[in-house]
Design an enzyme around this catalytic site. Structure first.
Site, PDB file in Angstrom:
ATOM      1  N   SER A 124      40.376 -10.411   5.303  1.00 52.33           N
ATOM      2  CA  SER A 124      40.142  -9.393   4.267  1.00 52.33           C
ATOM      3  C   SER A 124      40.616  -9.927   2.932  1.00 52.33           C
ATOM      4  CB  SER A 124      40.919  -8.114   4.598  1.00 52.33           C
ATOM      5  OG  SER A 124      40.914  -7.245   3.476  1.00 52.33           O
ATOM      6  N   TYR A 137      47.802  -3.425   7.733  1.00 56.73           N
ATOM      7  CA  TYR A 137      46.491  -4.075   7.698  1.00 56.73           C
ATOM      8  C   TYR A 137      46.571  -5.403   6.938  1.00 56.73           C
ATOM      9  CZ  TYR A 137      41.440  -4.522   6.651  1.00 56.73           C
ATOM     10  OH  TYR A 137      40.142  -4.961   6.524  1.00 56.73           O
TER      11      TYR A 137
HETATM   12  P1  NAP Z   1      33.205  -1.039  10.656  1.00 52.57           P
HETATM   13  O1  NAP Z   1      31.828  -0.691  10.251  1.00 52.57           O
HETATM   14  O2  NAP Z   1      34.197   0.028  10.943  1.00 52.57           O
HETATM   15  O3  NAP Z   1      33.123  -2.050  11.884  1.00 52.57           O
HETATM   16  C1  NAP Z   1      34.251  -2.442  12.600  1.00 52.57           C
HETATM   17  C2  NAP Z   1      33.840  -2.518  14.035  1.00 52.57           C
HETATM   18  O4  NAP Z   1      34.957  -2.955  14.828  1.00 52.57           O
HETATM   19  C3  NAP Z   1      33.434  -1.133  14.550  1.00 52.57           C
HETATM   20  O5  NAP Z   1      32.242  -1.240  15.304  1.00 52.57           O
HETATM   21  C4  NAP Z   1      34.610  -0.753  15.422  1.00 52.57           C
HETATM   22  O6  NAP Z   1      34.272   0.097  16.494  1.00 52.57           O
HETATM   23  C5  NAP Z   1      35.039  -2.104  15.951  1.00 52.57           C
HETATM   24  N1  NAP Z   1      36.384  -2.030  16.483  1.00 52.57           N
HETATM   25  C6  NAP Z   1      37.461  -1.398  15.948  1.00 52.57           C
HETATM   26  N2  NAP Z   1      38.518  -1.535  16.747  1.00 52.57           N
HETATM   27  C7  NAP Z   1      38.093  -2.254  17.825  1.00 52.57           C
HETATM   28  C8  NAP Z   1      38.723  -2.710  19.008  1.00 52.57           C
HETATM   29  N3  NAP Z   1      40.013  -2.442  19.249  1.00 52.57           N
HETATM   30  N4  NAP Z   1      37.996  -3.417  19.910  1.00 52.57           N
HETATM   31  C9  NAP Z   1      36.695  -3.682  19.675  1.00 52.57           C
HETATM   32  N5  NAP Z   1      36.048  -3.272  18.586  1.00 52.57           N
HETATM   33  C10 NAP Z   1      36.736  -2.571  17.659  1.00 52.57           C
HETATM   34  O7  NAP Z   1      33.886  -1.935   9.537  1.00 52.57           O
HETATM   35  P2  NAP Z   1      33.371  -3.234   8.748  1.00 52.57           P
HETATM   36  O8  NAP Z   1      33.581  -2.939   7.331  1.00 52.57           O
HETATM   37  O9  NAP Z   1      32.075  -3.716   9.250  1.00 52.57           O
HETATM   38  O10 NAP Z   1      34.522  -4.248   9.182  1.00 52.57           O
HETATM   39  C11 NAP Z   1      34.277  -5.461   9.883  1.00 52.57           C
HETATM   40  C12 NAP Z   1      35.446  -6.399   9.620  1.00 52.57           C
HETATM   41  O11 NAP Z   1      35.507  -6.703   8.227  1.00 52.57           O
HETATM   42  C13 NAP Z   1      36.789  -5.788   9.992  1.00 52.57           C
HETATM   43  O12 NAP Z   1      37.603  -6.758  10.572  1.00 52.57           O
HETATM   44  C14 NAP Z   1      37.349  -5.361   8.638  1.00 52.57           C
HETATM   45  O13 NAP Z   1      38.751  -5.311   8.649  1.00 52.57           O
HETATM   46  C15 NAP Z   1      36.812  -6.451   7.737  1.00 52.57           C
HETATM   47  N6  NAP Z   1      36.740  -6.101   6.317  1.00 52.57           N
HETATM   48  C16 NAP Z   1      35.809  -5.245   5.831  1.00 52.57           C
HETATM   49  C17 NAP Z   1      35.782  -4.978   4.449  1.00 52.57           C
HETATM   50  C18 NAP Z   1      34.767  -4.098   3.812  1.00 52.57           C
HETATM   51  O14 NAP Z   1      34.719  -4.044   2.584  1.00 52.57           O
HETATM   52  N7  NAP Z   1      33.944  -3.388   4.556  1.00 52.57           N
HETATM   53  C19 NAP Z   1      36.721  -5.572   3.606  1.00 52.57           C
HETATM   54  C20 NAP Z   1      37.660  -6.414   4.156  1.00 52.57           C
HETATM   55  C21 NAP Z   1      37.663  -6.697   5.509  1.00 52.57           C
HETATM   56  P3  NAP Z   1      34.317   1.704  16.270  1.00 52.57           P
HETATM   57  O15 NAP Z   1      33.342   1.990  15.175  1.00 52.57           O
HETATM   58  O16 NAP Z   1      33.907   2.218  17.586  1.00 52.57           O
HETATM   59  O17 NAP Z   1      35.742   2.014  15.908  1.00 52.57           O
END
Ligand code: NAP
Length: 234
Positions: A124, A137
């Site tokens: 992140s 986080y």
């Molecule tokens: P998202 O749409 O919430 O996707 C995250 C996915 O991970 C969801 O499908 C979630 O499942 C799954 N997940 C959560 N806990 C889990 C577990 N214990 N075991 C297996 N799967 C799990 O969020 P995203 O924005 O795409 O995030 C993807 C990655 O990018 C994450 O690591 C996040 O920290 C990182 N990130 C995102 C941003 C951003 O701007 N969006 C910025 C920095 C970092 P559920 O939906 O069922 O909970």
């Protein structure tokens, strides 16, 4: 044909990565708490080693050894540090950091056997900038960057590269949840005006970086933290 495993592949960034790797000709399996109805998708909590191992056994049986791993599963958390319970701290570390530990260890024998592997960890941009009310986080994601650097040195001689992609401000359900709860310090629209490239990031932007790092031609790139954030962090 190579087999890739994308954790968190049911939503947002992980889903876009799975789709992109498939378009690039890989066989792709995904792990998620709520698996999607696309391709080979299995329900597993990445913080639970038994569930990860069980899913891996099934993936190997159906798709063969896994030589590309993208760790995209993640969960955010918002709490003033003074009020943060140890349980909440622990859960965020378990999913975002220990989940990477479990998935890499579970997949590693396949890569060592093949003498080739690509690991990409989605960390992140907050590991670079810090973020109030997200100490757990940010600590977990910073540790993922550290793990990436150390593991790259360890696995390089075995033909395995390890890199991290820290996203910043990507339009996914996670970002929109934060906006709804007024945790972004402004709306997405307001943030766009403060972003050098003047747009919100798309999951496909992260997928493109991952696809490159997972490719044959990225074999001389390892231990790197490749920011994809529209210039918000340099
Ligand atoms: P998202 O749409 O919430 O996707 C995250 C996915 O991970 C969801 O499908 C979630 O499942 C799954 N997940 C959560 N806990 C889990 C577990 N214990 N075991 C297996 N799967 C799990 O969020 P995203 O924005 O795409 O995030 C993807 C990655 O990018 C994450 O690591 C996040 O920290 C990182 N990130 C995102 C941003 C951003 O701007 N969006 C910025 C920095 C970092 P559920 O939906 O069922 O909970």
């Amino acid at each position: 044909m190579r087999t890739a495993l994308v954790t968190g592949g049911g939503s947002g960034i992980g889903l876009a990565i799975a789709q992109r790797l498939e378009a690039d000709g890989l066989q792709v399996a995904t792990l998620d708490l709520n698996p999607s109805d696309r391709g080979f998708s299995r329900k597993a909590d990445v913080s639970d080693r038994a569930q990860v191992d069980e899913a891996l056994t099934e993936i190997r049986e159906q798709l063969g050894p896994v030589t590309v791993l993208v760790n995209a599963a993640g969960m955010e958390g918002y709490k003033r540090f003074a009020n943060l319970t140890f349980e909440a701290w622990q859960r965020v570390i378990d999913v975002n950091l220990n989940g990477v530990f479990h998935c890499v260890q579970a997949v590693l024998p396949d890569m060592v056997e093949a003498g080739w592997g690509r690991i990409v960890n989605i960390s992140s941009s907050s590991a670079h900038s810090g973020q109030p009310f997200m100490t757990h986080y940010v600590a977990a994601k910073s540790a993922v960057n550290g793990l990436t650097k150390a593991l790259a040195l360890e696995l390089g001689p075995q033909g395995i590269t390890v890199n991290a992609v820290p996203p910043g401000f990507i339009d996914t359900p996670m970002l929109r949840r934060s906006e709804e709860r007024q945790l972004l310090g402004g709306t997405v629209e307001e943030h766009i005006q403060r972003t050098p490239v003047r747009r919100v990031g798309r999951p496909e932007d992260i997928a493109a970086a991952c696809a490159f790092l997972a490719s044959e031609e990225a074999g001389y790139i390892t231990g790197q933290i490749l920011g994809v954030n529209g210039g918000r962090n340099t």
